[in-house]
Design a protein around this motif. Sequence first.
Motif, mmCIF file in Angstrom:
data_model
loop_
_atom_site.group_PDB
_atom_site.id
_atom_site.type_symbol
_atom_site.label_atom_id
_atom_site.label_comp_id
_atom_site.label_asym_id
_atom_site.label_seq_id
_atom_site.Cartn_x
_atom_site.Cartn_y
_atom_site.Cartn_z
ATOM 1 N N PHE A 298 17.607 5.124 -5.523
ATOM 2 C CA PHE A 298 16.228 5.456 -5.152
ATOM 3 C C PHE A 298 15.371 4.229 -5.435
ATOM 4 O O PHE A 298 15.803 3.310 -6.133
ATOM 5 N N ALA A 299 14.177 4.229 -4.858
ATOM 6 C CA ALA A 299 13.264 3.103 -5.096
ATOM 7 C C ALA A 299 11.922 3.616 -5.573
ATOM 8 O O ALA A 299 11.511 4.732 -5.242
ATOM 9 N N ILE A 300 11.271 2.799 -6.368
ATOM 10 C CA ILE A 300 9.869 3.024 -6.718
ATOM 11 C C ILE A 300 9.085 1.902 -6.045
ATOM 12 O O ILE A 300 9.454 0.724 -6.160
ATOM 13 N N CYS A 301 8.035 2.293 -5.343
ATOM 14 C CA CYS A 301 7.231 1.308 -4.623
ATOM 15 C C CYS A 301 5.793 1.405 -5.099
ATOM 16 O O CYS A 301 5.273 2.506 -5.311
ATOM 17 N N MET A 302 5.166 0.249 -5.314
ATOM 18 C CA MET A 302 3.743 0.231 -5.673
ATOM 19 C C MET A 302 3.010 -0.599 -4.622
ATOM 20 O O MET A 302 3.480 -1.682 -4.265
ATOM 21 N N GLU A 303 1.897 -0.080 -4.162
ATOM 22 C CA GLU A 303 1.130 -0.792 -3.136
ATOM 23 C C GLU A 303 -0.238 -1.136 -3.689
ATOM 24 O O GLU A 303 -0.919 -0.259 -4.238
ATOM 25 N N VAL A 304 -0.622 -2.391 -3.521
ATOM 26 C CA VAL A 304 -1.943 -2.811 -3.998
ATOM 27 C C VAL A 304 -2.643 -3.610 -2.911
ATOM 28 O O VAL A 304 -2.029 -4.000 -1.914
ATOM 29 N N ARG A 305 -3.910 -3.906 -3.138
ATOM 30 C CA ARG A 305 -4.644 -4.712 -2.170
ATOM 31 C C ARG A 305 -4.235 -6.190 -2.303
ATOM 32 O O ARG A 305 -3.980 -6.656 -3.401
ATOM 33 N N ASP B 287 -5.974 -8.811 -2.156
ATOM 34 C CA ASP B 287 -6.900 -9.676 -2.897
ATOM 35 C C ASP B 287 -6.981 -9.289 -4.379
ATOM 36 O O ASP B 287 -7.811 -9.815 -5.115
ATOM 37 N N ASP B 288 -6.097 -8.406 -4.810
ATOM 38 C CA ASP B 288 -6.112 -7.976 -6.213
ATOM 39 C C ASP B 288 -5.189 -8.896 -7.019
ATOM 40 O O ASP B 288 -3.992 -8.642 -7.171
ATOM 41 N N ARG B 289 -5.767 -9.970 -7.530
ATOM 42 C CA ARG B 289 -4.948 -11.015 -8.169
ATOM 43 C C ARG B 289 -4.224 -10.489 -9.406
ATOM 44 O O ARG B 289 -3.060 -10.819 -9.642
ATOM 45 N N ASP B 290 -4.898 -9.662 -10.201
ATOM 46 C CA ASP B 290 -4.270 -9.163 -11.432
ATOM 47 C C ASP B 290 -2.995 -8.388 -11.111
ATOM 48 O O ASP B 290 -1.969 -8.546 -11.759
ATOM 49 N N MET B 291 -3.091 -7.538 -10.102
ATOM 50 C CA MET B 291 -1.955 -6.667 -9.798
ATOM 51 C C MET B 291 -0.796 -7.418 -9.145
ATOM 52 O O MET B 291 0.307 -6.897 -9.052
ATOM 53 N N THR C 26 9.368 -8.625 -13.180
ATOM 54 C CA THR C 26 10.059 -7.420 -13.653
ATOM 55 C C THR C 26 9.338 -6.805 -14.846
ATOM 56 O O THR C 26 9.156 -5.584 -14.916
ATOM 57 N N TRP C 27 8.915 -7.636 -15.793
ATOM 58 C CA TRP C 27 8.269 -7.106 -17.003
ATOM 59 C C TRP C 27 6.995 -6.344 -16.661
ATOM 60 O O TRP C 27 6.696 -5.304 -17.262
ATOM 61 N N ALA C 28 6.243 -6.852 -15.673
ATOM 62 C CA ALA C 28 4.986 -6.185 -15.299
ATOM 63 C C ALA C 28 5.276 -4.885 -14.552
ATOM 64 O O ALA C 28 4.681 -3.836 -14.831
ATOM 65 N N PHE C 29 6.196 -4.959 -13.610
ATOM 66 C CA PHE C 29 6.539 -3.773 -12.809
ATOM 67 C C PHE C 29 7.025 -2.641 -13.709
ATOM 68 O O PHE C 29 6.577 -1.494 -13.597
ATOM 69 N N GLU C 30 7.934 -2.993 -14.621
ATOM 70 C CA GLU C 30 8.510 -1.956 -15.482
ATOM 71 C C GLU C 30 7.441 -1.383 -16.435
ATOM 72 O O GLU C 30 7.420 -0.176 -16.687
ATOM 73 N N ALA C 31 6.588 -2.262 -16.953
ATOM 74 C CA ALA C 31 5.555 -1.777 -17.885
ATOM 75 C C ALA C 31 4.611 -0.808 -17.180
ATOM 76 O O ALA C 31 4.256 0.257 -17.710
ATOM 77 N N VAL C 32 4.215 -1.152 -15.947
ATOM 78 C CA VAL C 32 3.306 -0.260 -15.215
ATOM 79 C C VAL C 32 4.034 1.034 -14.852
ATOM 80 O O VAL C 32 3.488 2.132 -14.998
ATOM 81 N N ALA C 33 5.283 0.916 -14.407
ATOM 82 C CA ALA C 33 6.045 2.128 -14.042
ATOM 83 C C ALA C 33 6.152 3.068 -15.248
ATOM 84 O O ALA C 33 5.972 4.281 -15.121
ATOM 85 N N ARG C 34 6.398 2.499 -16.413
ATOM 86 C CA ARG C 34 6.535 3.341 -17.630
ATOM 87 C C ARG C 34 5.217 3.989 -18.029
ATOM 88 O O ARG C 34 5.198 5.025 -18.688
ATOM 89 N N LEU D 52 -4.672 -0.320 -16.893
ATOM 90 C CA LEU D 52 -3.575 -1.079 -16.262
ATOM 91 C C LEU D 52 -3.643 -2.553 -16.646
ATOM 92 O O LEU D 52 -2.621 -3.191 -16.934
ATOM 93 N N ASN D 53 -4.859 -3.103 -16.639
ATOM 94 C CA ASN D 53 -5.002 -4.516 -17.031
ATOM 95 C C ASN D 53 -4.528 -4.724 -18.464
ATOM 96 O O ASN D 53 -3.860 -5.723 -18.776
ATOM 97 N N ALA D 54 -4.870 -3.777 -19.337
ATOM 98 C CA ALA D 54 -4.454 -3.904 -20.742
ATOM 99 C C ALA D 54 -2.921 -3.800 -20.855
ATOM 100 O O ALA D 54 -2.294 -4.548 -21.622
ATOM 101 N N ILE D 55 -2.334 -2.909 -20.057
ATOM 102 C CA ILE D 55 -0.866 -2.750 -20.074
ATOM 103 C C ILE D 55 -0.201 -4.052 -19.622
ATOM 104 O O ILE D 55 0.761 -4.533 -20.225
ATOM 105 N N LEU D 56 -0.739 -4.645 -18.558
ATOM 106 C CA LEU D 56 -0.165 -5.899 -18.046
ATOM 107 C C LEU D 56 -0.324 -7.011 -19.082
ATOM 108 O O LEU D 56 0.589 -7.807 -19.308
ATOM 109 N N HIS D 57 -1.474 -7.044 -19.705
ATOM 110 C CA HIS D 57 -1.740 -8.073 -20.712
ATOM 111 C C HIS D 57 -0.764 -7.935 -21.883
ATOM 112 O O HIS D 57 -0.164 -8.914 -22.331
ATOM 113 N N ALA D 58 -0.566 -6.690 -22.337
ATOM 114 C CA ALA D 58 0.309 -6.464 -23.501
ATOM 115 C C ALA D 58 1.776 -6.743 -23.172
ATOM 116 O O ALA D 58 2.545 -7.165 -24.027
ATOM 117 N N ALA D 59 2.161 -6.518 -21.897
ATOM 118 C CA ALA D 59 3.577 -6.668 -21.527
ATOM 119 C C ALA D 59 3.959 -8.112 -21.245
ATOM 120 O O ALA D 59 5.136 -8.460 -21.241
#
Length: 489
Positions: free
Chosen positions: A251-258, A260-264, A270-278, A476-483
Amino acid sequence: MTKAGATPTGGRVVVLGGGIAGLASAIALAGHGRTVTLIERDPPPPGGGQDPFLAWKRRGVPQFRLPHGFSARARSLLAAHAPDVLERLRADGIEEINVFKQLISPELWQPADDEFTVVWARRSAFELALRRSAEAQPGIRFLCPAVASGLNFAPAGDGPPRVTGVRLADGRELAADLVLDCGGRRSPVPRWLAAEKAYVHTDLQDCQTVYFSRYYRFTPRCELPKTSVAVLRGDLESMMYIGFPGDHDTFAICMEVRPDDRDMRLLRHTWAFEAVARSIPDVASWVDPANATPLADVQLMGGHHNVRRRYVADGRPVVLGLLAAGDALCTTNPAYGWGASMALTYAFAAARAAVEHASDPVAMALAYDAATAAEADAVYRESAAMDRARIYRDTGQEVPEHDRAEMERQRVIAEGLAAGVFFDLELGRAFCRRVNLAGPADEVLDNPDFVAGARKARERLTTAPRPAPGPTRRELNAILHAARPRSTA
Ligand SMILES: Cc1cc2nc3c(=O)[nH]c(=O)nc-3n(C[C@H](O)[C@H](O)[C@H](O)COP(=O)(O)OP(=O)(O)OC[C@H]3O[C@@H](n4cnc5c(N)ncnc54)[C@H](O)[C@@H]3O)c2cc1C
């Protein structure tokens, strides 16, 4: 009819591109006794039982390892026009599932509900079945890997240019009575035609979305209800997530963002994707190593556009001896899962027009356009309108006056029809018809009964509380920052 139009057509057929449309049209033409040469730039699929998802080198299809859900129309078309492809999928262990029927009790089933049965496969497994079926046809000759680099034309006359063959990058030339352009969304053919002053009118609208996705395989000890991944979907403040069932316990998990959303954009790591997925409650257990093992790194793809190309203008073909099928004719936002089904729709229609009007290229072009134009227009319009609705919402733009009625129409599907699925069987059926392309893409929203029902459902829903499906944007920004690993900070 022009002089060029009087030349017999249909003997030597060259298919440019061996993706979904190219393989399907070649299979259909060979089934009618035609000899087809199929040119594909990528190497053939690997043998020896290797997983094509990992081992098939498909640089010509950048979305090859991104999630694909095949709407039920794809399965119905294969059953009608290429049943051996469906047999191959079954023999490969690929499941056919009807989520709608699974969700309601059997006494409520209606015969037409079978239209919602889909195949759950990764793109690689789906395309491999098409490819093996094509290879099994004696009438199809593969030139693969080989790159088409241009077209040959008959000397200019009064009417539209007439294609007479394809040039290859290695210097070879193939004479052709008919060329099918199945070169996908980046097909070079419109450019080659423009050099001959044959202009293909193109409507285009940016989807304004970037996909980040990752495929996983369930672990043997996973106890999650695996089919529920198909209904995994949610909207966060600046991101949407979707689950895609695959073949062979994947199976796949897909995330869609804009875009122009530089942070996302960090989601490519991998570390960012997994942290957000969790961090998303609905998603966390699916990516838990106890339940799933990743198959590959995060795959990303942007630059998506809705595109509609027109090869008939004012009732006249722009070019003769050439039909465009698949994404080369019309591309929609992949998020709606219509591309493969429509590629098959166009491919089988092109084969039919080629067989029925083999000696009359004008009639062939017009018959193909008559068979496909309304549906292609509808998927383009609906896909582009759904995208605009999302873009207005995400960017906070006021909906311009000229688009208000259409945006209200789309709100019916986004809020009413989707919500009504849970308490009104007929709205559920309408929703399934739309997502599965059981009819034309605009059929449901143009049906006043469904629209009225969906509006009622929307009113009912607005009073119900809606739990937030995941972190806020700030979180989400805090999660990305921490990961973020220290070395990349
Ligand atoms: C990220 C993403 C996700 C998607 N998800 C879904 C989904 O969930 N469901 C769905 O139905 N659709 C989905 N789609 C759409 C689907 O992938 C396409 O609609 C489908 O592949 C179109 O088939 P096609 O044959 O027209 O083009 P393609 O499959 O792209 O095939 C084109 C072929 O032409 C070949 N080619 C191109 N130029 C040349 C040349 N000059 N010489 C030789 N060969 C050439 C390429 O190598 C390629 O093999 C998705 C698309 C993307 C981008």
